[in-house]
Design a protein around this motif. Structure first.
Motif, short mmCIF file in Angstrom:
data_model
loop_
_atom_site.label_atom_id
_atom_site.label_comp_id
_atom_site.label_asym_id
_atom_site.label_seq_id
_atom_site.Cartn_x
_atom_site.Cartn_y
_atom_site.Cartn_z
N LEU A 23 1.34 -1.67 -11.43
CA LEU A 23 2.15 -2.08 -10.28
C LEU A 23 1.98 -3.58 -10.07
O LEU A 23 0.88 -4.06 -9.78
N ILE A 24 3.07 -4.29 -10.24
CA ILE A 24 3.08 -5.75 -10.20
C ILE A 24 3.86 -6.21 -8.97
O ILE A 24 5.05 -5.90 -8.83
N MET A 50 -4.95 -6.65 -4.15
CA MET A 50 -5.42 -5.72 -5.17
C MET A 50 -6.25 -4.59 -4.54
O MET A 50 -6.03 -3.41 -4.84
N ASP A 51 -7.18 -4.96 -3.68
CA ASP A 51 -8.12 -3.98 -3.15
C ASP A 51 -7.53 -3.13 -2.04
O ASP A 51 -7.87 -1.94 -1.93
N GLU A 52 -6.65 -3.70 -1.24
CA GLU A 52 -6.09 -2.94 -0.12
C GLU A 52 -4.62 -2.55 -0.34
O GLU A 52 -4.18 -1.53 0.20
N GLY A 53 -3.90 -3.33 -1.14
CA GLY A 53 -2.49 -3.04 -1.35
C GLY A 53 -2.18 -2.26 -2.61
O GLY A 53 -1.05 -1.83 -2.81
N LYS A 55 0.83 -1.21 0.00
CA LYS A 55 0.00 0.00 0.00
C LYS A 55 0.86 1.25 0.00
O LYS A 55 0.61 2.20 -0.78
N ALA A 56 1.88 1.28 0.84
CA ALA A 56 2.75 2.45 0.91
C ALA A 56 3.49 2.66 -0.41
O ALA A 56 3.63 3.80 -0.88
N TYR A 57 3.96 1.57 -1.00
CA TYR A 57 4.68 1.66 -2.28
C TYR A 57 3.74 2.14 -3.38
O TYR A 57 4.08 3.00 -4.19
N SER A 58 2.53 1.59 -3.42
CA SER A 58 1.56 1.97 -4.44
C SER A 58 1.24 3.46 -4.36
O SER A 58 1.20 4.17 -5.38
#
Length: 437
Positions: free
Chosen positions: A276-277, A385-388, A253-256
């Motif tokens: 983002l993979i 996907m939804d949270e990260g 999440k932080a990286y995204s």
């Protein structure tokens, strides 16, 4: 609802990342990694599972940081032997219709001019299904093998930045209508529409025209794995897909959020224009207990010395000189900083020893291991996907081709049932499919 993009992480060698997998009783049964049928089958399996691409990782020479020797690397088949990655791209794309191929090619020892020519040629041969994973060589063994002193790490991205900008200039030097192909006059191409590139930079010189006419994608899809502050900027500026390793949702999440800000605010690119993979290692079975047993067996195959040699090579530290119970965070590492940081975080808040870090890294980098049924695994992928903020996943191999067959047969259908994976490809090029929502 967001659909996931899938990449199959593999190496062109006897063993991919999971050390010891060549020993597995299901690994490459009836197959030889050095022959085309293996790669054709692997490619068709990934396409059957609706993957975007096969991601071919690479290392340019056997790791030699451990005991200042590559003996352990050779002895335990630690990503060794490994063949050149781009050679199998035409085999993979020739066996499939939609599957792309991402090749890892280092900027350290090849001039941008020849890199452009090779990648454009591959993009033509594949009908536009090539990606370039841009890396700068990081391990001591690579520099030793090429007879060069290791580069100045503080200037590494300055050099890579110039390298990629020169590549882009060469790829863009042919105008769309440059090819005339007039049989009557004999004129094939209009030289006024094929610019001669004159580049005199800090690191590279190039005076010449790109030797290959524009390929189906114009240039390969650009992939990158930026973890440092400068690396993240480089990825946000140039990459169309970014591969990252984070052991938990908080890191993802932080990286995204950070990369999304850089893409839009710092470099003015459209929102959601970069995929983002995140890396994961799926271990799937019909029952959870069967999957847990399978994972325990996989971990039992890893040789401790080979694992330590692999970690030493990645971080350019001779860990034979350190107590295996010493804390990883206390050891300075000039290699890939993102790898070290992820391994430290993989302890879930607890201190990580060198022994634990080597075992983790040589089995799954510091990626989350997803162990369970297809339902269990898709539950976790949906959360990432939804949270990260994940747009897709790099699937780390164990035994091959079985691990990808199992994913295609069990996990992909479950993802499709939930609307989390395409049921048809968007187009014929890799870029078309990677941009598919």
């Amino acid at each position: 609802m967001k659909k996931a993009h899938l990449l199959g992480f593999i190496q062109h060698g006897v063993n991919s990342h999971a050390t010891g997998m060549w020993r597995h009783p299901k690994d490459k049964v009836g197959w030889s990694f050095a022959r085309p049928p293996y790669w054709e089958h692997m490619a068709r399996t990934m396409e059957r599972g609706f993957f975007d691409a096969m991601f071919i990782a690479d290392e340019l020479a056997p790791y030699n940081s451990y005991r200042n020797s590559s003996d352990a690397t050779v002895k335990w088949a630690v990503q060794c032997p490994t063949h050149e990655p781009s050679t199998i791209a035409p085999i993979v794309t020739g066996a499939t219709t939609h599957l792309g191929v991402g090749v890892t090619l280092s900027t350290a020892f090849e001039h941008p001019y020849s890199m452009c020519r090779r990648l454009s040629s591959l993009d033509h041969l594949s009908g536009g299904r090539i990606a370039w994973n841009i890396v700068g060589s990081y391990s001591k063994s690579e520099w030793d093998a090429y007879g060069a002193p290791m580069d100045d790490r503080s200037r590494r991205y300055d050099r890579i930045e110039e390298y990629v900008e020169l590549c882009k200039t060469l790829w863009d030097s042919w105008e769309p209508d440059a090819i005339v192909a007039d049989r009557g006059s004999g004129i094939y191409a209009d030289p006024t529409k094929v610019r001669e590139i004159v580049h005199d930079g800090e690191f590279f010189r190039c005076h010449g025209r790109h030797f290959v006419a524009p390929s189906p994608q114009g240039h390969p899809v650009l992939w990158q794995a930026g973890s440092s502050d400068r690396g993240r900027d480089f990825a946000a500026k140039h990459a169309e897909a970014i591969f990252a390793i984070h052991p938990d949702i908080a890191g993802m999440k932080a990286y995204s959020e950070d990369l999304s800000r850089r893409v839009v605010d710092r470099f003015g690119r459209p929102e959601n224009s970069v995929k983002l993979i995140y890396g994961v290692q799926p271990i799937v079975a019909e029952t959870r207990s069967e999957a847990e047993d399978k994972y325990a067996f996989i971990r039992s195959l890893m040789p401790p010395e080979g694992s330590m040699a692999m970690l030493s090579g990645q971080l350019s530290v001779d860990f034979s000189l350190h107590d295996p119970e010493a804390l990883l965070d206390d050891v300075a590492a000039p290699g890939i900083q993102g790898v070290k940081d992820a391994l430290v975080r993989s302890g879930a808040g607890e201190e990580v020893t060198l022994r634990e870090a080597a075992e983790t890294y040589s089995s799954r980098f510091a990626m989350p291991a997803l162990v369970g049924t297809a339902t269990d695994i898709v539950d976790q992928l949906e959360t990432f996907m939804d949270e990260g903020g994940a747009d897709g996943f790099m699937l780390l191999a164990t035994y091959t081709p079985g691990c990808f067959e199992e994913f295609a047969d069990l996990v992909s259908p479950e993802m499709q049932r939930r609307g989390r994976l395409r049921t048809a490809y968007a187009g014929r090029t890799l870029r078309d499919n990677l941009l598919q929502d």
